[in-house]
Enzyme design. Sequence first.
Site, PDB file in Angstrom:
ATOM      1  CG  ASP A  34      -4.313 -10.636   0.853  1.00  0.00           C
ATOM      2  OD1 ASP A  34      -5.249  -9.820   0.792  1.00  0.00           O
ATOM      3  OD2 ASP A  34      -3.404 -10.560   1.711  1.00  0.00           O
ATOM      4  CE1 TYR A  82      -2.734   4.693   2.144  1.00  0.00           C
ATOM      5  CE2 TYR A  82      -3.929   6.646   2.866  1.00  0.00           C
ATOM      6  CZ  TYR A  82      -3.928   5.384   2.306  1.00  0.00           C
ATOM      7  OH  TYR A  82      -5.111   4.820   1.896  1.00  0.00           O
ATOM      8  CG  ASN A 139      -3.485  -5.160   7.825  1.00  0.00           C
ATOM      9  OD1 ASN A 139      -3.240  -5.448   9.004  1.00  0.00           O
ATOM     10  ND2 ASN A 139      -4.300  -4.174   7.501  1.00  0.00           N
ATOM     11  N   GLY A 168      -2.336  17.180  12.380  1.00  0.00           N
ATOM     12  CA  GLY A 168      -2.597  16.794  10.987  1.00  0.00           C
ATOM     13  C   GLY A 168      -4.072  16.608  10.673  1.00  0.00           C
ATOM     14  CB  SER A 181      -7.206   7.598  -0.034  1.00  0.00           C
ATOM     15  OG  SER A 181      -7.577   8.220   1.176  1.00  0.00           O
ATOM     16  NE  ARG A 201     -11.841  13.225   9.108  1.00  0.00           N
ATOM     17  CZ  ARG A 201     -11.577  14.423   9.655  1.00  0.00           C
ATOM     18  NH1 ARG A 201     -12.479  15.383   9.618  1.00  0.00           N
ATOM     19  NH2 ARG A 201     -10.413  14.651  10.241  1.00  0.00           N
ATOM     20  CG  ASN A 211      -8.765   4.937  10.888  1.00  0.00           C
ATOM     21  OD1 ASN A 211      -8.139   3.985  10.468  1.00  0.00           O
ATOM     22  ND2 ASN A 211      -8.518   6.164  10.499  1.00  0.00           N
ATOM     23  CE  LYS A 227      -3.841   4.246  -1.341  1.00  0.00           C
ATOM     24  NZ  LYS A 227      -4.005   2.913  -1.901  1.00  0.00           N
TER      25      LYS A 227
HETATM   26  P1  NAD Z   1      -6.436  -3.910   4.416  1.00  0.00           P
HETATM   27  O1  NAD Z   1      -5.086  -3.747   4.986  1.00  0.00           O
HETATM   28  O2  NAD Z   1      -7.520  -4.468   5.279  1.00  0.00           O
HETATM   29  O3  NAD Z   1      -6.381  -4.794   3.092  1.00  0.00           O
HETATM   30  C1  NAD Z   1      -5.268  -4.831   2.257  1.00  0.00           C
HETATM   31  C2  NAD Z   1      -5.015  -6.293   1.901  1.00  0.00           C
HETATM   32  O4  NAD Z   1      -3.893  -6.325   1.026  1.00  0.00           O
HETATM   33  C3  NAD Z   1      -4.675  -7.160   3.114  1.00  0.00           C
HETATM   34  O5  NAD Z   1      -5.366  -8.392   3.025  1.00  0.00           O
HETATM   35  C4  NAD Z   1      -3.158  -7.394   2.974  1.00  0.00           C
HETATM   36  O6  NAD Z   1      -2.772  -8.652   3.505  1.00  0.00           O
HETATM   37  C5  NAD Z   1      -2.984  -7.321   1.479  1.00  0.00           C
HETATM   38  N1  NAD Z   1      -1.671  -6.890   1.023  1.00  0.00           N
HETATM   39  C6  NAD Z   1      -0.941  -5.829   1.430  1.00  0.00           C
HETATM   40  N2  NAD Z   1       0.197  -5.760   0.731  1.00  0.00           N
HETATM   41  C7  NAD Z   1       0.184  -6.793  -0.138  1.00  0.00           C
HETATM   42  C8  NAD Z   1       1.075  -7.260  -1.146  1.00  0.00           C
HETATM   43  N3  NAD Z   1       2.226  -6.618  -1.405  1.00  0.00           N
HETATM   44  N4  NAD Z   1       0.736  -8.352  -1.844  1.00  0.00           N
HETATM   45  C9  NAD Z   1      -0.423  -9.015  -1.615  1.00  0.00           C
HETATM   46  N5  NAD Z   1      -1.308  -8.611  -0.684  1.00  0.00           N
HETATM   47  C10 NAD Z   1      -1.006  -7.518   0.035  1.00  0.00           C
HETATM   48  O7  NAD Z   1      -6.854  -2.474   3.839  1.00  0.00           O
HETATM   49  P2  NAD Z   1      -8.261  -1.946   3.365  1.00  0.00           P
HETATM   50  O8  NAD Z   1      -8.803  -1.050   4.417  1.00  0.00           O
HETATM   51  O9  NAD Z   1      -9.079  -3.049   2.843  1.00  0.00           O
HETATM   52  O10 NAD Z   1      -7.777  -0.984   2.177  1.00  0.00           O
HETATM   53  C11 NAD Z   1      -7.664  -1.470   0.853  1.00  0.00           C
HETATM   54  C12 NAD Z   1      -7.125  -0.352  -0.028  1.00  0.00           C
HETATM   55  O11 NAD Z   1      -7.969   0.783   0.078  1.00  0.00           O
HETATM   56  C13 NAD Z   1      -5.718   0.114   0.333  1.00  0.00           C
HETATM   57  O12 NAD Z   1      -4.999   0.366  -0.858  1.00  0.00           O
HETATM   58  C14 NAD Z   1      -5.965   1.406   1.090  1.00  0.00           C
HETATM   59  O13 NAD Z   1      -4.887   2.299   0.960  1.00  0.00           O
HETATM   60  C15 NAD Z   1      -7.200   1.947   0.394  1.00  0.00           C
HETATM   61  N6  NAD Z   1      -8.004   2.822   1.247  1.00  0.00           N
HETATM   62  C16 NAD Z   1      -8.450   2.369   2.447  1.00  0.00           C
HETATM   63  C17 NAD Z   1      -9.173   3.224   3.271  1.00  0.00           C
HETATM   64  C18 NAD Z   1      -9.666   2.756   4.622  1.00  0.00           C
HETATM   65  O14 NAD Z   1     -10.035   3.598   5.437  1.00  0.00           O
HETATM   66  N7  NAD Z   1      -9.719   1.477   4.910  1.00  0.00           N
HETATM   67  C19 NAD Z   1      -9.470   4.535   2.861  1.00  0.00           C
HETATM   68  C20 NAD Z   1      -9.023   4.948   1.611  1.00  0.00           C
HETATM   69  C21 NAD Z   1      -8.278   4.083   0.809  1.00  0.00           C
HETATM   70  C1  UD1 Z   2      -7.722   9.013   8.636  1.00  0.00           C
HETATM   71  C2  UD1 Z   2      -6.458   9.345   7.886  1.00  0.00           C
HETATM   72  C3  UD1 Z   2      -6.779   9.456   6.398  1.00  0.00           C
HETATM   73  C4  UD1 Z   2      -7.385   8.141   5.895  1.00  0.00           C
HETATM   74  C5  UD1 Z   2      -8.626   7.819   6.728  1.00  0.00           C
HETATM   75  C6  UD1 Z   2      -9.150   6.443   6.337  1.00  0.00           C
HETATM   76  C7  UD1 Z   2      -5.107  10.621   9.480  1.00  0.00           C
HETATM   77  C8  UD1 Z   2      -4.562  11.965   9.822  1.00  0.00           C
HETATM   78  N1  UD1 Z   2      -5.903  10.585   8.406  1.00  0.00           N
HETATM   79  O1  UD1 Z   2      -8.586  10.045   8.402  1.00  0.00           O
HETATM   80  O2  UD1 Z   2      -5.620   9.729   5.661  1.00  0.00           O
HETATM   81  O3  UD1 Z   2      -7.760   8.256   4.537  1.00  0.00           O
HETATM   82  O4  UD1 Z   2      -8.273   7.801   8.127  1.00  0.00           O
HETATM   83  O5  UD1 Z   2     -10.373   6.179   6.899  1.00  0.00           O
HETATM   84  O6  UD1 Z   2      -4.833   9.635  10.124  1.00  0.00           O
HETATM   85  N2  UD1 Z   2     -11.111  10.749  16.207  1.00  0.00           N
HETATM   86  C9  UD1 Z   2     -11.264  10.941  17.562  1.00  0.00           C
HETATM   87  N3  UD1 Z   2     -10.769   9.973  18.394  1.00  0.00           N
HETATM   88  C10 UD1 Z   2     -10.139   8.853  17.952  1.00  0.00           C
HETATM   89  C11 UD1 Z   2     -10.000   8.676  16.536  1.00  0.00           C
HETATM   90  C12 UD1 Z   2     -10.487   9.653  15.703  1.00  0.00           C
HETATM   91  O7  UD1 Z   2     -11.820  11.937  18.015  1.00  0.00           O
HETATM   92  O8  UD1 Z   2      -9.702   8.025  18.758  1.00  0.00           O
HETATM   93  C13 UD1 Z   2     -11.674  11.777  15.295  1.00  0.00           C
HETATM   94  C14 UD1 Z   2     -10.654  12.432  14.394  1.00  0.00           C
HETATM   95  O9  UD1 Z   2     -10.088  13.531  15.006  1.00  0.00           O
HETATM   96  C15 UD1 Z   2     -11.520  12.781  13.181  1.00  0.00           C
HETATM   97  C16 UD1 Z   2     -12.578  11.676  13.146  1.00  0.00           C
HETATM   98  O10 UD1 Z   2     -12.597  11.124  14.445  1.00  0.00           O
HETATM   99  O11 UD1 Z   2     -12.171  14.012  13.384  1.00  0.00           O
HETATM  100  C17 UD1 Z   2     -12.267  10.588  12.135  1.00  0.00           C
HETATM  101  O12 UD1 Z   2     -10.961  10.107  12.360  1.00  0.00           O
HETATM  102  P1  UD1 Z   2     -10.377   8.828  11.570  1.00  0.00           P
HETATM  103  O13 UD1 Z   2     -11.333   7.716  11.670  1.00  0.00           O
HETATM  104  O14 UD1 Z   2      -8.985   8.610  12.062  1.00  0.00           O
HETATM  105  O15 UD1 Z   2     -10.368   9.278  10.055  1.00  0.00           O
HETATM  106  P2  UD1 Z   2      -9.711  10.552   9.318  1.00  0.00           P
HETATM  107  O16 UD1 Z   2      -9.162  11.502  10.300  1.00  0.00           O
HETATM  108  O17 UD1 Z   2     -10.735  11.065   8.396  1.00  0.00           O
END
Ligand code: NAD
Ligand code: UD1
Length: 339
Positions: free
Chosen positions: A35, A152, A39, A297, A128, A234, A202, A156
């Site tokens: 890492d 984004y 982030n 979106g 994702s 969701r 989120n 993926k």
């Molecule tokens: P996060 O940002 O908390 O974790 C990512 C980690 O990767 C962090 O510790 C960051 O420091 C590290 N990192 C980033 N770029 C790097 C690099 N180039 N080299 C080394 N380390 C690096 O994110 P997360 O929520 O744990 O998500 C992890 C993965 O899951 C991501 O690929 C994200 O796109 C995917 N994902 C997340 C969600 C979500 O809602 N959290 C949903 C769908 C997919």
């Molecule tokens: C978002 C991302 C999606 C990603 C996912 C990860 C966008 C458009 N999409 O999706 O690509 O994979 O997060 O978890 O950003 N909401 C509110 N008030 C808020 C925040 C959210 O009402 O302050 C609502 C949204 O409109 C939605 C639901 O809560 O209906 C969930 O939102 P969020 O947590 O942002 O997730 P996604 O929209 O599913």
Amino acid sequence: MPTPTPILVTGGAGFIGSHTVVELLGAGHAVVVLDNFANSKPSVLERMRRLAGRDFTFVEGDAHDAACLAALFQHHPITAVLHFAGLKAVGESTQVPLAYYQHNVAGTLNLLEAMRGAGCRNLVFSSSATVYGDPAQVPIREDFPRSAANPYGRSKTMVEDICRDLALSEPGWHIALLRYFNPVGAHPTGLLGEDPASIPNNLMPYLLKVAAGQHPFLEVFGQDYATPDGTGVRDYLHVVDLAQGHVAALNALPRLDGAVPINLGTGRGCSVLEMIQAMEKAVGRPIPWRFAPRRPGDIAIYYADPALAREILGWEASRDLETMCRDGWTWAQSEAAGA
Ligand code: NAD
Ligand code: UD1
């Protein structure tokens, strides 16, 4: 017992990665975490060790840097990679798309090259549910068309395609393309959770900030969606369930033929208003909120068909919404969240 060969976890200090490393260590795996703290914070490493009661190797470096990866594969006999590292903010990806393609796509190419060079052909990739875009129907199955609506999501989709082409081009690759739905919650101890330093876009992290008094109210984006109560629906999934899904995916890799997309979700939809109610119960008091216009979106409704994960991985989510909110709230109140 022989020493297990190590699993490389890129981004293992992040939200999902840290929970997964704890589960991997608990399941007896040896782990190398890579890492660069883009982030996350170094303080999480000690908490991971404490929770697992075991040590792991940590390498600070860039998971997308060819030289760093080559050295890593040279020094450790890695047999499989869980690739979490990457950029993940949808809004940001529309501002700086090249950074997203550079990190998420070109970076993953470097990782795949390094794996190939080292003869390691086992990969669990963090995809994702966003790759589905706006689905024609729910629940969403893995064979639905993909139509990501932002850089984004497209990054993926591209990596999924690269993995598929690679696996078709030479035998021996076993790749799980895990399509996460909405990961929320935290470790029940309050020692691990989503980094509160990032501006929460989120729903759950924002709701936690409002509950903690750091924001005055939650805006509910849209009240006239074609859903039972008019707010967005969701598939929220507890991060510990998700972490356990990764252990199941790792164990299933030898049975996967090529690159296989698999949904990780609960199969249950939850509206914004239902989430607020559940969080109010966890917190024990009302949380201020008001309706606001739809967020551009946004999609009305999406949730997973989780049947394939059950069938191939023998995994299903077991934690309910109440647990997600309770653990999220424990984390938001913990000292670790401010560390
Ligand atoms: P996060 O940002 O908390 O974790 C990512 C980690 O990767 C962090 O510790 C960051 O420091 C590290 N990192 C980033 N770029 C790097 C690099 N180039 N080299 C080394 N380390 C690096 O994110 P997360 O929520 O744990 O998500 C992890 C993965 O899951 C991501 O690929 C994200 O796109 C995917 N994902 C997340 C969600 C979500 O809602 N959290 C949903 C769908 C997919
Ligand atoms: C978002 C991302 C999606 C990603 C996912 C990860 C966008 C458009 N999409 O999706 O690509 O994979 O997060 O978890 O950003 N909401 C509110 N008030 C808020 C925040 C959210 O009402 O302050 C609502 C949204 O409109 C939605 C639901 O809560 O209906 C969930 O939102 P969020 O947590 O942002 O997730 P996604 O929209 O599913």
